[in-house]
Design a protein around this motif. Structure first.
Motif, PDB file in Angstrom:
ATOM      1  N   GLN A  19       7.499  33.261  55.143  1.00  0.00           N
ATOM      2  CA  GLN A  19       7.715  32.265  54.113  1.00  0.00           C
ATOM      3  C   GLN A  19       6.387  31.627  53.687  1.00  0.00           C
ATOM      4  O   GLN A  19       5.342  32.253  53.772  1.00  0.00           O
ATOM      5  CB  GLN A  19       8.734  31.232  54.599  1.00  0.00           C
ATOM      6  CG  GLN A  19      10.139  31.812  54.734  1.00  0.00           C
ATOM      7  CD  GLN A  19      11.200  30.747  54.874  1.00  0.00           C
ATOM      8  OE1 GLN A  19      11.151  29.687  54.244  1.00  0.00           O
ATOM      9  NE2 GLN A  19      12.185  31.002  55.717  1.00  0.00           N
ATOM     10  N   GLN A  42      10.625  39.213  56.859  1.00  0.00           N
ATOM     11  CA  GLN A  42      12.021  39.613  56.979  1.00  0.00           C
ATOM     12  C   GLN A  42      12.637  39.952  55.633  1.00  0.00           C
ATOM     13  O   GLN A  42      13.575  40.745  55.560  1.00  0.00           O
ATOM     14  CB  GLN A  42      12.830  38.500  57.653  1.00  0.00           C
ATOM     15  CG  GLN A  42      12.433  38.269  59.102  1.00  0.00           C
ATOM     16  CD  GLN A  42      13.331  37.247  59.768  1.00  0.00           C
ATOM     17  OE1 GLN A  42      14.551  37.308  59.672  1.00  0.00           O
ATOM     18  NE2 GLN A  42      12.721  36.292  60.448  1.00  0.00           N
ATOM     19  N   GLN A  43      12.136  39.343  54.577  1.00  0.00           N
ATOM     20  CA  GLN A  43      12.654  39.590  53.242  1.00  0.00           C
ATOM     21  C   GLN A  43      11.551  39.302  52.240  1.00  0.00           C
ATOM     22  O   GLN A  43      10.607  38.562  52.540  1.00  0.00           O
ATOM     23  CB  GLN A  43      13.857  38.688  52.949  1.00  0.00           C
ATOM     24  CG  GLN A  43      13.517  37.206  52.963  1.00  0.00           C
ATOM     25  CD  GLN A  43      14.722  36.323  52.676  1.00  0.00           C
ATOM     26  OE1 GLN A  43      15.818  36.805  52.487  1.00  0.00           O
ATOM     27  NE2 GLN A  43      14.504  35.022  52.639  1.00  0.00           N
ATOM     28  N   PRO A  44      11.624  39.895  51.055  1.00  0.00           N
ATOM     29  CA  PRO A  44      10.590  39.602  50.055  1.00  0.00           C
ATOM     30  C   PRO A  44      10.733  38.178  49.526  1.00  0.00           C
ATOM     31  O   PRO A  44      11.843  37.674  49.341  1.00  0.00           O
ATOM     32  CB  PRO A  44      10.867  40.632  48.950  1.00  0.00           C
ATOM     33  CG  PRO A  44      12.310  40.978  49.103  1.00  0.00           C
ATOM     34  CD  PRO A  44      12.612  40.874  50.568  1.00  0.00           C
ATOM     35  N   ASP A  56       7.674  46.870  49.475  1.00  0.00           N
ATOM     36  CA  ASP A  56       8.205  45.917  50.453  1.00  0.00           C
ATOM     37  C   ASP A  56       8.292  44.505  49.891  1.00  0.00           C
ATOM     38  O   ASP A  56       8.942  43.642  50.484  1.00  0.00           O
ATOM     39  CB  ASP A  56       7.341  45.901  51.719  1.00  0.00           C
ATOM     40  CG  ASP A  56       7.565  47.133  52.579  1.00  0.00           C
ATOM     41  OD1 ASP A  56       8.728  47.539  52.721  1.00  0.00           O
ATOM     42  OD2 ASP A  56       6.574  47.688  53.081  1.00  0.00           O
ATOM     43  N   VAL A  85      11.548  42.412  44.649  1.00  0.00           N
ATOM     44  CA  VAL A  85      12.798  41.655  44.664  1.00  0.00           C
ATOM     45  C   VAL A  85      13.765  42.408  43.753  1.00  0.00           C
ATOM     46  O   VAL A  85      13.722  42.277  42.532  1.00  0.00           O
ATOM     47  CB  VAL A  85      12.590  40.203  44.189  1.00  0.00           C
ATOM     48  CG1 VAL A  85      13.899  39.429  44.281  1.00  0.00           C
ATOM     49  CG2 VAL A  85      11.517  39.519  45.027  1.00  0.00           C
ATOM     50  N   HIS A 145      18.621  41.893  46.312  1.00  0.00           N
ATOM     51  CA  HIS A 145      18.208  40.579  46.807  1.00  0.00           C
ATOM     52  C   HIS A 145      18.623  39.436  45.887  1.00  0.00           C
ATOM     53  O   HIS A 145      18.686  38.284  46.320  1.00  0.00           O
ATOM     54  CB  HIS A 145      16.682  40.527  46.961  1.00  0.00           C
ATOM     55  CG  HIS A 145      16.108  41.602  47.820  1.00  0.00           C
ATOM     56  ND1 HIS A 145      15.431  42.681  47.306  1.00  0.00           N
ATOM     57  CD2 HIS A 145      16.112  41.780  49.171  1.00  0.00           C
ATOM     58  CE1 HIS A 145      15.032  43.468  48.284  1.00  0.00           C
ATOM     59  NE2 HIS A 145      15.435  42.950  49.426  1.00  0.00           N
ATOM     60  N   ASN A 182      21.026  36.573  46.680  1.00  0.00           N
ATOM     61  CA  ASN A 182      20.701  35.687  47.796  1.00  0.00           C
ATOM     62  C   ASN A 182      19.812  34.536  47.327  1.00  0.00           C
ATOM     63  O   ASN A 182      19.093  34.663  46.331  1.00  0.00           O
ATOM     64  CB  ASN A 182      19.976  36.469  48.896  1.00  0.00           C
ATOM     65  CG  ASN A 182      20.832  37.589  49.463  1.00  0.00           C
ATOM     66  OD1 ASN A 182      22.048  37.444  49.589  1.00  0.00           O
ATOM     67  ND2 ASN A 182      20.204  38.707  49.789  1.00  0.00           N
ATOM     68  N   ARG A 217       8.678  45.088  57.678  1.00  0.00           N
ATOM     69  CA  ARG A 217       9.900  44.298  57.624  1.00  0.00           C
ATOM     70  C   ARG A 217      10.513  44.199  59.012  1.00  0.00           C
ATOM     71  O   ARG A 217      10.574  45.190  59.744  1.00  0.00           O
ATOM     72  CB  ARG A 217      10.917  44.960  56.690  1.00  0.00           C
ATOM     73  CG  ARG A 217      10.534  44.946  55.221  1.00  0.00           C
ATOM     74  CD  ARG A 217      10.993  43.662  54.552  1.00  0.00           C
ATOM     75  NE  ARG A 217      10.916  43.797  53.103  1.00  0.00           N
ATOM     76  CZ  ARG A 217      11.921  44.174  52.345  1.00  0.00           C
ATOM     77  NH1 ARG A 217      13.094  44.424  52.871  1.00  0.00           N
ATOM     78  NH2 ARG A 217      11.759  44.286  51.041  1.00  0.00           N
TER      79      ARG A 217
END
Length: 753
Positions: free
Chosen positions: A202, A241-243, A312, A315, A319, A322, A345
């Motif tokens: 983040q 963990q996520q873009p 990676d 988005v 996604h 979310n 990831r």
């Protein structure tokens, strides 16, 4: 008789709370004492360039501009950078203390160990005061009583480090808040290189990964000795963990324009003309529909789904249902594209002598040279002095890093402990919100508390409609909670203003109009909500602050300010270069060059500008620059083919908003020699980025710039064209005509990713 207030913490929250208690209530209403365990004010903000005691590196650039990182009645100096360094924020706070908090007693180097509520009598059901126990730096313990206790100790109580299995892994491991430089991180290792593992995807993870990559790039490409051995052998490996969406520090209020204007990102984010009035809260629970809208806005702002930098980071539609996450970094994305930052990831599951293991993929990352945890902070240590009964009343949840306590009226107090207040105790405490929280508590306590019949009607109504506690408790288990759950900045400012009976001040004059609605900008800053009772000097500060913001908006939207910076930022990395040379003289053959051009980022150097550099003094900022390295093959029209290379140094001067190109020395091609030329950006014929003209009055072209340079008897007439897609430079051209006694040729080169 004055009511005694104990404020725990002398950072921005503590200082604005003290100021409000002293100035926003009738004189003598409150007697204020500020405590801080540090020996200086500022909290996480360092007090000078070499101050390493804060949680922020002194040279960290704020991710909000000076128009947002301020209080309403103290304007920044006119020559302060748009995006100050952390140590400059500390200096601003010192000025604020001197200006407004001299009436408070300040006890630095004093730790608040215990605060116990007590009742006025044994039959009273609610606490009426606090016994506060403190310990000085010398170990002296002291106990005093106060009528009110105000927590301003900050949300960053203790760095969180995940419970990761560590078997035989002996490389340096630190939290991101501890990082200062490469030497302290890997300087004691063998210098054999390896991966600097950044854990956490983040805001702080993106920021620290970009910072370390910048330091590695500078150490590798600077002409000065490197602070570590073999910096070119290190890379950053970022575990996410996520873009997340990564914004630069300047974005465009008209991103679809071929020649987009640029402004500090918060001036566009807080443009109320883009919001439906009255404002509704865009944070908290995020529905799939709301998420898709925000993702679409972010993609328009960046002009990409980020796949151009790495798959990676893309988005995708998988996604966009979310809740979106946002980070800010100037160089992170292009360092990912260049390969200096690699991505994986997953979650870090274990460290061992062989490296790192990720879950759920079981990916193995070897050759780990250091580990930096960018995993946030736990807030509960910041209220360790409160007794268990009070923590229980606040529904303390140490494991919830976003909703640690459940407080009423947007994080300010709890009805079960009405003489306990909070300012800035939530994630991302924007300065305007801190000031509003301080004003609210001042008004609440000056009236006698939430149950007092003397409460102003606006506060009484606000309290009766407040559902902050229930909302906070609900968000703890909400899988669709937003990144910053307490509430979005503009809406919170509106809610506090309504409770306090404050009106938002108009801008001083007309503001730029922007498409597609062709509305004037309506930029929210703390100065738009001044106090209801201002002195003449405060009025002057408010007016100065508003004038600075408005001048900045006009300069960006109408004069092309910040375009040079946007170009400079977007050059980083490698470009394909195709160049034609056409000569009119037979002795100088025409031909075609094909190759690459690399812009290698480094700290600003003194070479070629010694007097200017030395004049910066200790507080000056040399900024950053690029070493430009061009390599490829030139095929001449006469059939000859040979390898060709050239080097320059590119610099950006923030004070002058100027981009310049410098020749390098023949004896050391990492060092600048003398100025080649400065770029003068040409305003589009129809103006910059305003009105309903989607072509910007520039016939669909990008930003153009020109320059001229006389080299002995030869004149270089230089022309640039920079084609943006929103904030990112898509491709650009450099053409120049050289004329002189023995030269007559043109060069036209296209740079593309």
């Amino acid at each position: 008789m004055s009511k005694r207030v104990c404020i725990v913490g002398a950072g921005p929250a503590g200082l604005v709370a003290a100021k409000s208690l002293l100035h926003d209530a009738p004189r003598g209403t409150f007697d204020v004492t500020l405590f801080d365990s540090q020996t200086r004010i500022g909290g996480l903000w360092p007090s000078h360039k070499d101050d390493s005691t804060g949680l922020l590196h002194p040279l960290t650039i704020t991710n909000q501009s000076k128009h947002t990182v301020q209080f309403s009645d103290l304007a920044w100096p006119e020559d302060a950078p748009q995006l100050p360094r952390a140590w400059q924020v500390g200096r601003y706070l010192a000025e604020y203390l001197q200006r407004y908090c001299s009436g408070a007693e300040l006890r630095l180097g004093t730790h608040v160990e215990k605060a116990e509520p007590f009742a006025a009598s044994t039959t009273s059901g609610s606490p009426s005061g606090w016994r506060v126990q403190t310990r000085s730096a010398e170990g002296k313990v002291r106990e005093e009583t106060f009528d009110y206790l105000l927590v301003a100790s900050g949300f960053f109580g203790k760095p969180t480090v995940p419970p990761v299995s560590n078997r035989g892994h002996d490389v340096p491991i630190i939290h991101s808040s501890q990082y200062r430089d490469l030497q302290s991180l890997v300087g004691k290792t063998s210098g054999s290189g390896g991966k600097i593992l950044v854990v956490g995807g983040q805001m702080s993870g993106v920021e620290i990964a970009g910072t370390i990559a910048s330091h590695l790039s500078s150490a590798t490409h600077s002409p000065e000795p490197s602070p570590i051995a073999n910096p070119e052998k290190y890379t950053v490996h970022h575990i996410i963990q996520q873009p997340v969406w990564v914004f630069p520090l300047h974005t465009s209020p008209n991103p679809t324009a071929p020649a987009p204007p640029f402004l500090p990102l918060d001036l566009g984010s807080y443009n109320l003309s883009n919001r439906v009035q009255p404002l509704t809260n865009s944070q908290g629970h995020i529905s799939p529909e709301a998420a898709k809208i925000v993702h679409s806005i972010y993609q328009t702002t960046l002009g990409t789904d980020q796949s151009i930098f790495s798959p990676d980071l893309a988005v995708t539609t998988a996604h966009t249902g979310n809740p979106p996450y946002l980070a800010v970094s100037e160089n992170y994305l292009d360092f990912v594209r260049s390969g200096l930052i690699a991505l994986s990831r997953g979650k870090l599951a274990a460290l061992s002598a062989d490296g790192a293991t990720l879950t759920p993929s079981n990916e193995q990352i070897g050759d780990v040279a250091a580990v930096v945890y960018a995993t946030g902070f736990e807030a509960s240590p910041s209220i360790s002095f409160l007794p268990a009964s009070v923590k229980e009343a606040l529904s303390l949840s140490p494991s919830d890093l976003n909703n640690t306590v459940a407080l009423a009226f947007h994080g300010t107090y709890h009805p079960d402990v009405p003489n306990l207040g909070f300012v800035g105790f939530y994630r991302s405490p924007y300065w305007g919100i801190m000031e509003m929280q301080a004003r609210f508590l001042t008004a609440l306590w000056a009236a006698g508390g939430p149950s007092s019949p003397s409460l102003p009607p606006s506060i009484k109504e606000a309290l009766s409609n407040d559902r902050s506690i229930e909302r906070t408790l609900g968000l703890r288990t909400d899988p669709r909670a937003s990144q910053f759950p307490m509430g979005d900045y503009a809406w919170l400012m509106q809610e506090f203003a309504a409770a306090l009976g404050l009106e938002r001040s108009p801008h001083l004059g007309p503001m730029p109009r922007l498409p597609p609605a062709d509305k004037e900008m309506d930029i929210l800053t703390p100065a738009r909500y001044p106090s209801g009772s201002l002195t003449e000097s405060q009025r002057a500060e408010v007016a100065r602050s508003l004038a600075h913001t408005e001048a900045t908006a006009w300069a960006g939207v109408r004069s092309g300010r910040f375009v040079a910076r946007a170009v400079f930022r977007s050059l980083l990395g490698e470009w394909k270069l195709e160049r034609d040379l056409v000569s009119k003289l037979p002795g100088h053959p025409s031909g075609h060059f094909s190759g690459t051009a690399k812009f290698l980022l480094r700290d600003g150097t003194r070479d070629g500008r010694e007097a200017e550099f030395d004049a910066l003094g200790e507080d000056g900022d040399p900024g950053q620059e690029y070493l430009y390295v061009e390599e490829g093959e030139f095929a001449a029209s006469n059939g000859l083919t040979f390898r060709a290379t050239r080097r320059y140094v590119w610099r950006y001067d923030e004070k002058r908003d100027k981009l310049s190109v410098w020749f390098v020395r023949t004896d050391d091609q990492k060092r600048a020699d003398y100025l080649f030329h400065e770029l003068d950006f040409v305003l589009p014929s129809g103006g910059v980025g305003g009105g309903e003209d989607r072509n910007n009055g520039n016939n669909g072209k990008g930003w153009e710039a020109k320059a001229g340079h006389l080299c002995v008897d030869d004149f270089y007439d230089v022309k640039y064209q920079f084609n943006f897609k929103a904030v990112n430079l898509w491709d650009w051209r450099l053409a120049y005509t050289v004329t002189g006694p023995k030269k007559d040729y043109t060069i036209d080169g296209l740079y593309s990713r």
